[in-house]
Design a protein around this motif. Structure first.
Motif, PDB file in Angstrom:
ATOM      1  N   GLY A  23       0.797  -1.227   0.000  1.00 42.61           N
ATOM      2  CA  GLY A  23       0.000   0.000   0.000  1.00 42.61           C
ATOM      3  C   GLY A  23       0.822   1.265   0.000  1.00 42.61           C
ATOM      4  O   GLY A  23       0.295   2.358   0.248  1.00 42.61           O
ATOM      5  N   GLY A  69      -0.282   4.323  -2.202  1.00 33.73           N
ATOM      6  CA  GLY A  69      -1.701   4.655  -2.123  1.00 33.73           C
ATOM      7  C   GLY A  69      -2.609   3.567  -2.653  1.00 33.73           C
ATOM      8  O   GLY A  69      -3.820   3.781  -2.780  1.00 33.73           O
ATOM      9  N   SER A  86      -3.546   0.583  -1.341  1.00 30.32           N
ATOM     10  CA  SER A  86      -4.518   0.101  -0.357  1.00 30.32           C
ATOM     11  C   SER A  86      -5.593   1.147  -0.078  1.00 30.32           C
ATOM     12  O   SER A  86      -6.783   0.823   0.005  1.00 30.32           O
ATOM     13  N   GLN A  87      -5.169   2.403   0.044  1.00 27.65           N
ATOM     14  CA  GLN A  87      -6.138   3.469   0.315  1.00 27.65           C
ATOM     15  C   GLN A  87      -7.089   3.659  -0.860  1.00 27.65           C
ATOM     16  O   GLN A  87      -8.288   3.883  -0.680  1.00 27.65           O
ATOM     17  N   SER A 135      -1.924   8.850  -1.030  1.00 32.92           N
ATOM     18  CA  SER A 135      -2.499   8.113   0.099  1.00 32.92           C
ATOM     19  C   SER A 135      -3.332   9.035   0.977  1.00 32.92           C
ATOM     20  O   SER A 135      -4.431   8.668   1.423  1.00 32.92           O
ATOM     21  N   SER A 185      -7.298   8.707   1.630  1.00 38.74           N
ATOM     22  CA  SER A 185      -7.716   8.517   3.016  1.00 38.74           C
ATOM     23  C   SER A 185      -8.763   9.553   3.406  1.00 38.74           C
ATOM     24  O   SER A 185      -9.749   9.240   4.093  1.00 38.74           O
ATOM     25  N   LEU A 213     -11.990   8.647   1.706  1.00 40.95           N
ATOM     26  CA  LEU A 213     -12.608   7.531   2.410  1.00 40.95           C
ATOM     27  C   LEU A 213     -13.324   8.012   3.671  1.00 40.95           C
ATOM     28  O   LEU A 213     -14.424   7.534   3.997  1.00 40.95           O
TER      29      LEU A 213
END
Length: 338
Positions: A95, A98, A100-101, A160, A164, A167
């Motif tokens: 990740g 970025g 994973s984010q 990232s 984030s 999200l």
């Protein structure tokens, strides 16, 4: 013993360790297939196999779950090893740019939009994970500070942070009693939805990614050097790095689109692989893959058998991974003192 004999002996020892790890993984996979909470907590004994429900649980629930744990562990570990070598940084994981984010945002967005299709959640997570990688790469081309790898690191941090924040907004507007809970469980990771259809939906692409990374493993040592050095031995560092980053990212995003976010596997298992097999990626790379499969298999089995309610696998990988990481750093510190 001359240098050639010593080298051959070391190669034999590494092959024996790889074979031993494979054997341990196979034996534990077989053993854990019979571990569960039906017909009672503990192990399923041969006398219970006459029960049709037991056979259904073994073949349709536990077996695909074990296979998904092995596949996901190998992919996350292979990606983590690749990232660490390409960035010459032992603290990198899949990740890092970025990915994973981005995947988390894609999955959360599709959940909030009210889709009932797990396939759409999977596709959205994959698309946004790849989008995060592309955004990091394009943004790095715009930066004018530092070398190529440093610019990519900085752009990954920025991307990232953006995903984030996005999200967080999605979670803020999510319906609290359903959508928010679904997002929370997805982000904690889990294999409770494992099925043959899910495995088949990603098997061909993830297997292809693992094969490509495995075939390129001998180049990782050279690509971890400075770009001029890699170029001087006949490599095309920029092309090879981009190829490996894309392949590792595709495999990672497809994996976490089904399993949810699972941390520390891609960070800790490459450390263990290098500790057991040395710095030569010809052996430490496959060793890390096997260790990743073994680590995720053990964590998942603990999570589904330890308590009456299932423990999300992401919590266990973080907890156990952090402990292993502390032990590794402590041992290295002691070796340094000696």
């Amino acid at each position: 013993m001359n240098a050639r004999q010593a080298y051959a002996a070391e190669q034999r020892r590494r092959r024996i360790r790889l074979s031993f790890l494979l054997l341990i993984t196979f034996l534990l996979s077989t053993l854990f297939l019979f571990a569960g909470r039906y017909p009672k907590a503990g192990f399923t004994f041969p006398s219970n196999l006459a029960d049709p429900m037991v056979n259904t649980i073994l073949l349709q629930i536990r077996l695909p779950r074990i296979l998904l744990a092995l596949l996901a562990g190998a992919m996350l570990s292979a990606s983590g090893f690749t990232f660490q070598m390409l960035f010459s940084n032992p603290l990198v994981e899949p990740g890092f740019l970025g990915v994973s984010q981005g995947s988390a945002f894609g999955a959360a967005l599709m959940i909030v939009l009210g889709t009932a299709s797990s396939v759409l959640v999977q596709v959205s997570a994959t698309v946004f994970g790849l989008g995060a990688l592309l955004a990091s790469y394009l943004l790095a081309q715009r930066f004018r500070f530092g070398g190529a790898l440093l610019r990519l690191v900085l752009s990954g941090i920025a991307v990232s942070a953006i995903f984030s924040s996005a999200l967080g907004v999605v979670k803020l507007v999510a319906e609290p009693t359903k959508d928010l809970q679904d997002i929370t469980f997805w982000m904690m990771g889990g294999l409770w939805n494992a099925s043959w259809n899910q495995i088949l939906s990603i098997l061909s692409v993830v297997a292809a990614c693992l094969v490509i990374l495995f075939c390129y493993r001998w180049k990782l040592n050279l690509l971890s050097l400075q770009e001029k050095t890699s170029f001087s031995v006949g490599l095309n560092p920029k092309r090879d790095r981009v190829l490996l980053l894309v392949v590792a990212t595709i495999g990672t995003t497809l994996t976490i689109s089904i399993t949810g976010l699972i941390g520390w596997v891609g960070l800790i298992t490459p450390h263990l692989g290098r500790k057991l097999f040395g710095s030569d990626s010809s052996y430490s790379f496959p060793g890390s893959m096997i260790l990743g499969s073994l680590f995720l298999l053990v964590c998942d089995t603990i999570g589904r058998t330890l308590l009456p309610t299932e423990i999300p696998i992401g919590l266990l990988t973080s907890f156990l991974g952090a402990i292993i990481f502390i032990v590794i750093l402590s041992l290295k510190h002691q070796e340094g003192k000696a």
